[in-house]
Design a protein around this motif. Structure first.
Motif, short mmCIF file in Angstrom:
data_model
loop_
_atom_site.label_atom_id
_atom_site.label_comp_id
_atom_site.label_asym_id
_atom_site.label_seq_id
_atom_site.Cartn_x
_atom_site.Cartn_y
_atom_site.Cartn_z
N THR A 103 74.23 7.81 15.91
CA THR A 103 74.67 9.11 14.68
C THR A 103 73.08 9.79 14.17
O THR A 103 73.19 11.17 13.84
CB THR A 103 75.66 8.59 13.75
N ALA A 104 72.58 9.04 13.79
CA ALA A 104 71.78 8.99 12.83
C ALA A 104 70.22 9.64 13.95
O ALA A 104 69.55 10.96 13.47
CB ALA A 104 70.88 8.30 12.29
N ASN A 105 70.23 9.39 14.69
CA ASN A 105 68.91 9.47 16.03
C ASN A 105 69.13 11.19 16.60
O ASN A 105 68.52 12.03 16.92
CB ASN A 105 68.49 8.61 17.48
N LEU A 106 70.94 10.95 16.62
CA LEU A 106 71.55 12.34 17.36
C LEU A 106 71.30 13.39 16.60
O LEU A 106 70.91 14.78 16.92
CB LEU A 106 72.32 12.57 17.42
N LEU A 107 71.47 13.27 15.08
CA LEU A 107 71.53 14.45 13.32
C LEU A 107 69.93 14.51 14.00
O LEU A 107 69.73 15.85 13.68
CB LEU A 107 72.11 13.68 12.25
N LEU A 108 69.37 13.86 13.96
CA LEU A 108 67.62 13.98 14.14
C LEU A 108 67.30 14.87 14.68
O LEU A 108 66.50 15.42 14.57
CB LEU A 108 66.58 12.68 13.45
N ALA A 109 67.38 14.71 15.94
CA ALA A 109 67.12 15.33 17.36
C ALA A 109 68.18 16.81 17.05
O ALA A 109 67.06 17.82 17.56
CB ALA A 109 67.54 14.39 19.12
#
Length: 270
Positions: free
Chosen positions: A52-58
């Motif tokens: 979830t964190a990585n998708l938001l950052l992407a």
């Protein structure tokens, strides 16, 4: 409108208009996310936190993830949107969720609810119904979850009825996603089979719905645009990945590089 146009041609024109309009909205909201970097506080399940964190950052957003009751309210209040995901409803999350929800309501932040596996657990279903009474902006769910909350077969009509009853937007995901507020409805036909073979894909997608809801007051547009972005990124990643192991990395790369031309060329909306 050309009253002499054949019915089939008119339907095609309406379909093309909806597709172009949502693709444009999705491109606009993705660009705004990258420029404005909305903060999403996600009280999500243990299996989904990192992706979830990585998708938001992407996508260009900023994640925060604490579930501790003594902190959740502070983080929710400073966020631009809040996601509540019921995937691992342990004691710490049970304590932190109502604190974050109260803070989000007090601060006027949009709340997105992802009622994971409510069909499997009556206590979890009860928590989801309590949260529905708190006025979330958007509920993103799958057919099994909709059937549990709606009390009948998980059809687009059930989604519309739930949206009307609770005054919210329902984003029903599946082979074809349906987004409805009970009056307006959009269907998005994008995605890739590998999206269903990677844990946390749907949960992380709910966080992007929250990010777009922080920027777009029209909740139907926010939810539908997010699902279109997620689906198109999935199709691009699926063409590059060799299986479910390589798919998450390919997905984040595709989302990071996604542009308006990709959305326009891939979008399937009705």
């Amino acid at each position: 409108m050309d009253d002499t146009a054949p019915t089939g041609a008119l339907s095609s024109r309406i379909l093309d208009h909806r597709t172009a309009a949502l693709a444009a909205d999705a491109a606009r909201l993705l660009a705004e996310t990258r420029a404005r970097r909305p903060r999403v506080h996600a009280l999500t399940n243990a299996a989904a936190q990192a992706f979830t964190a990585n998708l938001l950052l992407a996508a260009g957003a900023i994640p925060s993830l604490t579930i501790a009751a003594e902190e959740a309210g502070h983080f929710a209040r400073r966020a631009d949107a809040v996601l509540v995901n019921l995937g691992t409803l342990d004691a710490e999350r049970r304590a932190g969720i109502p604190v974050a929800v109260a803070a989000a309501r007090e601060a006027g932040r949009p709340l997105v609810l992802d009622p994971v596996f409510v069909e499997a657990s009556p206590p979890r279903l009860a928590v989801a119904r309590e949260l529905l009474a708190q006025g979330p902006a958007i509920v993103r769910l799958n057919p099994g979850e909709l059937e549990a909350l709606g009390g009948r077969a998980p059809t687009p009509e059930t989604a519309a009825a739930l949206a009307r009853a609770d005054g919210l937007v329902v984003a029903l995901t599946g082979a074809t996603d349906v987004v409805t507020d009970g009056v307006r409805s959009l269907r998005i036909g994008n995605g890739h089979p590998l999206m269903a073979r990677v844990t946390a894909m749907g949960c992380a997608g709910s966080a992007l719905v929250a990010a777009f809801a922080a920027l777009e007051p029209d909740r139907v547009t926010a939810a539908a645009a997010a699902l279109l972005v997620l689906g198109v990124a999935g199709e691009i990643a699926g063409a590059r990945a060799v299986g479910p192991g390589s798919f998450p990395a390919a997905y984040l790369d595709a989302l990071d590089a996604l542009c308006e031309a990709d959305l326009v060329s891939h979008a399937r909306v009705s």
